[in-house]
Design a protein around this motif. Structure first.
Motif, mmCIF file in Angstrom:
data_model
loop_
_atom_site.group_PDB
_atom_site.id
_atom_site.type_symbol
_atom_site.label_atom_id
_atom_site.label_comp_id
_atom_site.label_asym_id
_atom_site.label_seq_id
_atom_site.Cartn_x
_atom_site.Cartn_y
_atom_site.Cartn_z
ATOM 1 N N VAL A 194 -10.187 11.265 -13.002
ATOM 2 C CA VAL A 194 -9.314 12.378 -13.386
ATOM 3 C C VAL A 194 -9.612 13.578 -12.506
ATOM 4 C CG1 VAL A 194 -8.728 13.990 -15.236
ATOM 5 C CG2 VAL A 194 -9.092 11.573 -15.754
ATOM 6 N N LYS A 195 -8.585 14.052 -11.811
ATOM 7 C CA LYS A 195 -8.788 15.212 -10.946
ATOM 8 C C LYS A 195 -8.816 16.497 -11.753
ATOM 9 C CE LYS A 195 -8.859 12.716 -7.309
ATOM 10 N NZ LYS A 195 -10.232 12.183 -7.228
ATOM 11 N N GLN A 196 -7.868 16.620 -12.710
ATOM 12 C CA GLN A 196 -7.788 17.861 -13.467
ATOM 13 C C GLN A 196 -7.052 17.633 -14.774
ATOM 14 O OE1 GLN A 196 -6.721 21.062 -10.844
ATOM 15 N NE2 GLN A 196 -7.147 22.646 -12.379
ATOM 16 N N PHE A 197 -7.262 18.587 -15.713
ATOM 17 C CA PHE A 197 -6.598 18.500 -17.002
ATOM 18 C C PHE A 197 -5.600 19.653 -17.098
ATOM 19 C CE2 PHE A 197 -5.946 19.638 -21.383
ATOM 20 C CZ PHE A 197 -5.956 18.446 -22.094
ATOM 21 N N PHE A 198 -4.365 19.323 -17.411
ATOM 22 C CA PHE A 198 -3.349 20.380 -17.607
ATOM 23 C C PHE A 198 -2.724 20.231 -18.966
ATOM 24 C CE2 PHE A 198 -3.278 19.790 -12.927
ATOM 25 C CZ PHE A 198 -3.666 21.070 -12.564
ATOM 26 N N GLU A 199 -2.444 21.452 -19.511
ATOM 27 C CA GLU A 199 -1.686 21.426 -20.760
ATOM 28 C C GLU A 199 -0.212 21.339 -20.445
ATOM 29 O OE1 GLU A 199 -2.305 24.565 -23.639
ATOM 30 O OE2 GLU A 199 -4.479 24.320 -23.475
ATOM 31 N N VAL A 232 -5.847 0.707 -4.748
ATOM 32 C CA VAL A 232 -5.102 1.452 -5.763
ATOM 33 C C VAL A 232 -5.937 2.639 -6.216
ATOM 34 C CG1 VAL A 232 -4.021 1.343 -8.036
ATOM 35 C CG2 VAL A 232 -3.885 -0.618 -6.486
ATOM 36 N N LYS A 233 -7.184 2.306 -6.556
ATOM 37 C CA LYS A 233 -8.063 3.346 -7.096
ATOM 38 C C LYS A 233 -8.300 4.453 -6.070
ATOM 39 C CE LYS A 233 -11.364 0.509 -8.710
ATOM 40 N NZ LYS A 233 -12.632 0.202 -9.426
ATOM 41 N N HIS A 234 -8.339 4.057 -4.790
ATOM 42 C CA HIS A 234 -8.573 5.064 -3.768
ATOM 43 C C HIS A 234 -7.388 5.973 -3.567
ATOM 44 C CE1 HIS A 234 -12.137 2.756 -2.147
ATOM 45 N NE2 HIS A 234 -12.549 4.007 -2.337
ATOM 46 N N LYS A 235 -6.219 5.393 -3.697
ATOM 47 C CA LYS A 235 -5.014 6.155 -3.351
ATOM 48 C C LYS A 235 -4.533 7.056 -4.480
ATOM 49 C CE LYS A 235 -0.582 5.766 -0.978
ATOM 50 N NZ LYS A 235 0.622 4.936 -0.805
ATOM 51 N N CYS A 236 -4.663 6.581 -5.727
ATOM 52 C CA CYS A 236 -4.101 7.331 -6.869
ATOM 53 C C CYS A 236 -4.981 8.508 -7.241
ATOM 54 C CB CYS A 236 -3.981 6.423 -8.084
ATOM 55 S SG CYS A 236 -2.785 5.116 -7.856
ATOM 56 N N LYS A 237 -4.330 9.709 -7.366
ATOM 57 C CA LYS A 237 -5.011 10.873 -7.923
ATOM 58 C C LYS A 237 -4.432 11.091 -9.310
ATOM 59 C CE LYS A 237 -5.584 13.089 -3.470
ATOM 60 N NZ LYS A 237 -4.795 13.929 -2.530
ATOM 61 N N ILE A 238 -5.306 11.051 -10.326
ATOM 62 C CA ILE A 238 -4.804 11.132 -11.697
ATOM 63 C C ILE A 238 -5.007 12.538 -12.240
ATOM 64 C CG2 ILE A 238 -5.044 10.234 -14.054
ATOM 65 C CD1 ILE A 238 -6.016 7.597 -12.779
ATOM 66 N N LYS A 247 -0.668 23.717 -7.826
ATOM 67 C CA LYS A 247 -2.095 23.360 -7.759
ATOM 68 C C LYS A 247 -2.270 21.899 -7.369
ATOM 69 C CE LYS A 247 -3.895 26.702 -11.104
ATOM 70 N NZ LYS A 247 -4.353 26.855 -12.480
ATOM 71 N N VAL A 248 -1.371 21.067 -7.891
ATOM 72 C CA VAL A 248 -1.516 19.626 -7.667
ATOM 73 C C VAL A 248 -1.115 19.261 -6.240
ATOM 74 C CG1 VAL A 248 -0.613 17.356 -8.321
ATOM 75 C CG2 VAL A 248 -1.176 19.046 -10.093
ATOM 76 N N HIS A 280 0.831 -1.202 0.000
ATOM 77 C CA HIS A 280 0.000 0.000 0.000
ATOM 78 C C HIS A 280 0.859 1.243 0.000
ATOM 79 C CE1 HIS A 280 -2.825 3.055 1.465
ATOM 80 N NE2 HIS A 280 -3.703 2.351 0.747
ATOM 81 N N SER A 281 1.954 1.146 0.696
ATOM 82 C CA SER A 281 2.836 2.310 0.784
ATOM 83 C C SER A 281 3.526 2.603 -0.536
ATOM 84 C CB SER A 281 3.894 2.076 1.870
ATOM 85 O OG SER A 281 4.596 0.891 1.559
ATOM 86 N N ALA A 282 3.552 1.565 -1.407
ATOM 87 C CA ALA A 282 4.229 1.743 -2.693
ATOM 88 C C ALA A 282 3.278 2.227 -3.788
ATOM 89 C CB ALA A 282 4.876 0.438 -3.117
ATOM 90 N N ILE A 283 1.990 2.304 -3.471
ATOM 91 C CA ILE A 283 1.002 2.782 -4.466
ATOM 92 C C ILE A 283 1.209 4.267 -4.658
ATOM 93 C CG2 ILE A 283 -1.453 3.128 -4.914
ATOM 94 C CD1 ILE A 283 -1.943 0.628 -3.192
ATOM 95 N N PRO A 284 1.284 4.719 -5.953
ATOM 96 C CA PRO A 284 1.517 6.147 -6.186
ATOM 97 C C PRO A 284 0.366 6.983 -5.642
ATOM 98 C CG PRO A 284 1.600 4.894 -8.243
ATOM 99 C CD PRO A 284 1.132 3.955 -7.180
ATOM 100 N N ASP A 285 0.743 8.183 -5.203
ATOM 101 C CA ASP A 285 -0.283 9.125 -4.751
ATOM 102 C C ASP A 285 -0.783 9.970 -5.929
ATOM 103 O OD1 ASP A 285 -0.081 8.923 -1.647
ATOM 104 O OD2 ASP A 285 2.001 8.999 -2.404
ATOM 105 N N ILE A 286 0.118 10.273 -6.824
ATOM 106 C CA ILE A 286 -0.217 11.171 -7.950
ATOM 107 C C ILE A 286 0.261 10.521 -9.242
ATOM 108 C CG2 ILE A 286 0.356 13.402 -9.032
ATOM 109 C CD1 ILE A 286 0.694 14.407 -6.069
ATOM 110 N N ILE A 287 -0.606 10.543 -10.255
ATOM 111 C CA ILE A 287 -0.203 10.053 -11.575
ATOM 112 C C ILE A 287 -0.415 11.193 -12.570
ATOM 113 C CG2 ILE A 287 -0.699 8.415 -13.436
ATOM 114 C CD1 ILE A 287 -1.733 6.483 -11.264
#
Lengths: 737, 135
Positions: B117-122, B90-96, B132-133, B58-65
């Motif tokens: 998807v949390k947000q769209f950036f160019e 996984v789905k709970h922890k990752c913010k895409i 922001k992230v 669990h600790s190795a699951i990315p927080d941000i993608i």
């Protein structure tokens, strides 16, 4: 007007004369019958007397030979039997001779008889033997008697013959007498019958006559009051007659044998315009046009010679009257006649047929017009390409063509006449799937009474190819309850070919467009992807370099890259605007404008510009947010680009006001402005005011395209040196779309 | 949050097929962010495989993608579909966050509508975006 009525005594007079004649006839008939009866009687009496006489004579003859002659002579003379008379006469003369001899013989006989008697006496006396007597007799006989006896026998024979004849004659006479007697009796009976009938007939006639005479007398005995009553009745009848005459719908004119007008009723006054007083006694020809007068006089004379009830003129001759004012007018005349105490009156009933003739004329001209329009229909309908038709669904749900124009020949190969006689010819060459479509369309049209339009194929029997036709018909319900269509049938083979070609081209184009879109999309992405990398790297240089020139170069690279980036964005948006349907949602102008300004941060001088926004979007406004964003990006970028940074306060002012129907958007700057000669061209694709100014020439073109797509208007006001204002009115797409 | 991050710096995953962008993104992170680890994938399929690994603690699951969209083999949206099938932790922890060079509105809309998807950036990734992230 005067009418003579036969006197009421006349019928009795006629009756009396008839009776007298009858009586006279009866008298004559009676006389002859009586005369004949008398004659018959006399004849009977004659015959009767004759017969009586004959019978008496015969009696006499029978009783006395001496009277035979008379009887015979008389009787025979009556019978007028000359042969018998002659025979009898000769017999008589013979008889007379015989008689004379007979008398002699009688005398001789008597003498002899006396001798015989004497001898007998002697015989008796002598009482000699029988032989002696016989002998004596023999002797005597031998002397005289044999001859004498012979003569006597002969005489006796003759006499018997005669007697026989007499008896026959007598019987004949008796028979004749009896027959005559019967005849006489019959004729007397017949006469009696005749007389009885005559008497009965006479009595009957006398009674009849009596009755009639009594009636005649009674009629003659009518009292004065009765006569007055009759006069009143006559007057009433006369009034009735005159009333009828006056109320007759036709003009009634009577003329006498001199051709003068004797009757002229009210309607005649109306028709001819004359008063009765002025026209009575005038010649009938007064009421005729000049050209009819002479021949008519002859007609009048002819008519009175053999009057009859008939129609004057006839179908071939048009008759005209002339009014008092001299105007001619067409008339119908019916002729009849009256016998009056003042002579014959010819009665004409006259009808003014001006209106009827007019109506006939109108009818004729409308018939001509109808024929004309029929001809025109035929000409026109045969000259149009394709065919027009009228079509009905009958009670058996079968279609029938009431009319098809000549053009059907070219479409179906059959003439209208062939189609009228066999409706199947119309659907013969239609493929079954097309026929099904057609039938569906027709039954739908029967139900909804809406026009139908069907495209279907017909086999061209000459070439074996299909023709495309379009059948388009408008239904209506005929007063007889059937549904009738008026329609056209047009050969659309060419159009169909063109249509197919168009479809093919269109799908080609769609394909090409899609490819182009994909191309633009992927190209813009492929172009942009490395640009973003370059931007990222340039950022590093800009932030990490200590060389002012390098930093400046990095910033220039970045600006150029961003210019290129916006251009690519516009290409993509342009492609998108053409490709993607308008998708509406509520427009948050504030957010869009803020984001836009943020995105334009890279542009040179943006920081020096004061942005003023005044947004009143209290009316919710629906439109396509992506496109509106593109509009603002371009308008604001444009305002930045053409700002005049030499002035103390560069301003871009954005005003938005939404309403229920529209939103009013203005973007105003106090930049360098646009020369009038360029103002109308700035929205053209790739138009650029000058080579010095940055830009691709795509931005305003894209704005214009989008505004058009969003059903808005775009306007520009600009003055060189003092700024530009873009005004946009966008439709509020809240209803639909 | 900043304190949080300092105590417990995030694991950040970068998925991009362009090596230059991976480099830029990594460099920006190094310069402006505090993180425990940056995991980079140039293939989305590899990223999924990594996240599917049951041995992943669990600790190795990315927080941000940070996820790119336009990639060969498996693009960003396909990755999101595959992500949906991943284990719940996984789905709970990752913010895409989408980090893409695409400015195609359809891509943007589609990204924003995805629940993960949390947000769209160019692109490119900048300090502003990171702020922001990571807040």
């Amino acid at each position: 007007m005067k009418i003579s009525v036969l006197k009421h005594t006349t019928p009795s007079r006629i009756l009396l004369s008839v009776y007298a004649g009858l009586f006279f006839l009866l008298a004559i008939t009676g006389y002859f019958v009586m005369k004949e009866a008398g004659d018959t009687n006399a004849k009977y009496n004659d015959i009767s007397g004759n017969s009586t006489r004959k019978l008496a004579l015969i009696g006499e003859i029978r009783t006395g030979v001496a009277r035979v002659e008379i009887a015979v002579l008389r009787g025979i003379s009556v019978n007028d039997d000359l042969d018998k008379v002659n025979e009898l006469k000769s017999m008589n003369s013979q008889y007379e001779k015989n008689n004379a001899k007979l008398e002699d013989y009688e005398k001789l006989i008597s003498d002899t008889m006396e001798q015989v008697l004497f001898h007998d006496m002697l015989l008796k006396r002598n009482e000699n033997t029988k032989a002696r007597i016989a002998l004596l007799r023999m002797n005597a006989g031998m002397d005289h008697t044999p001859v004498f006896n012979h003569q006597i026998e002969f005489q006796n024979e003759q006499f018997e013959k005669f007697q026989q004849t007499l008896t026959q004659l007598s019987d004949y006479i008796i028979l004749q007498t009896a027959s005559k007697d019967r005849q006489a009796k019959d004729s007397v009976q017949a006469a009696v019958k005749h007389i009885a009938f005559l008497i009965a007939a006479t009595i009957f006639l006398l009674m009849l006559m009596g009755f009639l005479i009594v009636r005649a007398i009674r009629k003659l005995m009518l009292t004065n009051s009765e006569l007055t009553d009759r006069d009143e009745k006559l007057q009433t009848q006369k009034n009735l007659f005159e009333g009828l005459l006056e109320s007759a719908p036709d003009g009634i004119i009577g003329i006498n044998e001199k051709g003068m007008i004797a009757i002229f009723n009210k309607q005649a006054e109306n028709i001819f315009g004359y008063n009765r007083e002025e026209i009575l006694g005038e010649l009938i020809e007064t009421l005729m046009p000049e050209r009819f007068r002479k021949p008519h006089e002859a007609h009048t004379a002819g008519y009175f010679r053999s009057p009859s009830n008939r129609v004057m003129g006839g179908s071939q001759h048009e008759l005209y009257g002339k009014r008092k004012n001299g105007k001619e007018f067409p008339i119908d005349i019916g002729l009849s006649y009256l016998e009056t105490s003042e002579g014959k009156i010819a009665i004409s009933s006259i009808r003014d047929v001006t209106e009827r003739k007019k109506a006939e004329q109108q009818l004729r001209s409308s018939e001509e017009a109808l024929q004309q329009s029929n001809r025109q229909l035929k000409e026109i309908s045969s000259s149009i390409p394709g065919a027009v038709y009228q079509f009905v669904i009958d009670e058996n749900k079968r279609g029938k063509f009431l009319f098809v124009s000549e053009g059907i020949k070219e479409l179906s190969g059959y003439t209208p006449e062939e189609i009228y006689s066999d409706d199947h010819k119309m659907t013969e060459g239609i493929p079954s799937e097309d026929l099904q479509l057609l039938n569906q369309a027709i039954s739908e049209s029967v139900k909804t009474l809406k026009p139908f339009l069907v495209r279907y194929r017909i086999l061209d029997r000459e070439t074996g190819n299909y023709k495309w036709v379009r059948s388009n018909a408008v239904p209506f319900v005929h007063p007889n309850g059937k549904t009738v269509w008026n329609g056209t049938l047009i050969n659309i083979s060419d159009a169909k070919l063109a249509e197919e070609e168009l479809h093919r081209k269109n799908s080609e184009l769609i394909k090409t467009n899609e490819e182009l879109d994909r191309f633009v999309y992927s190209t813009s992405h492929d172009l942009r992807s490395p640009l973003t990398s370059v931007l990222g790297l340039t950022d590093f240089i800009e932030s990490e370099s200590s060389e002012p020139e390098t930093i400046e170069h990095a910033r220039m690279i970045k600006a150029r890259i961003q210019r290129l980036d916006r251009f690519i964005l516009n290409i993509l948006n342009y492609s998108r605007n053409n490709r993607v349907e308008v998708e509406t949602s509520f427009i948050r102008f504030k957010e869009i404008i803020e984001a836009t300004i943020y995105h334009l941060n890279y542009m040179e001088g943006v920081g020096k510009i004061q942005f003023e926004t005044q947004i009143d979007d209290s009316h919710s406004f629906l439109s396509d947010p992506v496109r509106i964003t593109t509009v603002f990006e371009n308008l604001i970028a444009n305002a930045v680009k053409f700002q005049n940074f030499n002035q103390p306060k560069p301003v871009i002012r954005i005003e938005i006001k939404t309403g229920p129907g529209h939103a009013q958007i203005t973007v105003r700057d106090n930049g360098i402005g646009i020369a009038p000669e360029h103002q109308q061209k700035i929205f053209n694709m790739f138009y650029r005011v000058s080579g010095k100014t940055p830009g691709s020439g795509l931005g305003l073109y894209l704005v214009k395209e989008i505004v058009d797509k969003l059903e808005g208007t775009l306007d520009v006001q600009s003055e060189k040196g003092s700024g530009t204002t873009f005004s946009i009115i966008l439709k509020n797409l809240q209803n639909g779309k | 949050m900043e304190n949080n991050n300092q105590k417990n710096p995030p694991i950040i995953m970068l998925i991009d097929d362009t090596p230059e962008d991976l480099y830029i993104n990594h460099r920006v992170l190094k310069k402006h962010a505090v993180y425990k680890e940056v995991i980079q994938f140039s293939m989305a399929t590899d990223a999924i495989l990594h996240l599917q690994n049951e041995e992943l603690e669990h600790s190795a699951i990315p927080d941000i993608i940070f996820l790119d969209i336009h990639m060969p083999l498996m693009n960003g949206f396909e990755f999101l579909d595959a992500f949906d099938a991943l284990p719940a932790p996984v789905k709970h922890k990752c913010k895409i966050f989408i980090l893409s060079s695409s400015f195609d509105q359809d891509d943007i809309e589609r990204s924003k509508n995805n629940p993960y998807v949390k947000q769209f950036f160019e692109k490119p990734l900048t300090k502003e975006v990171l702020e922001k992230v990571l807040i």
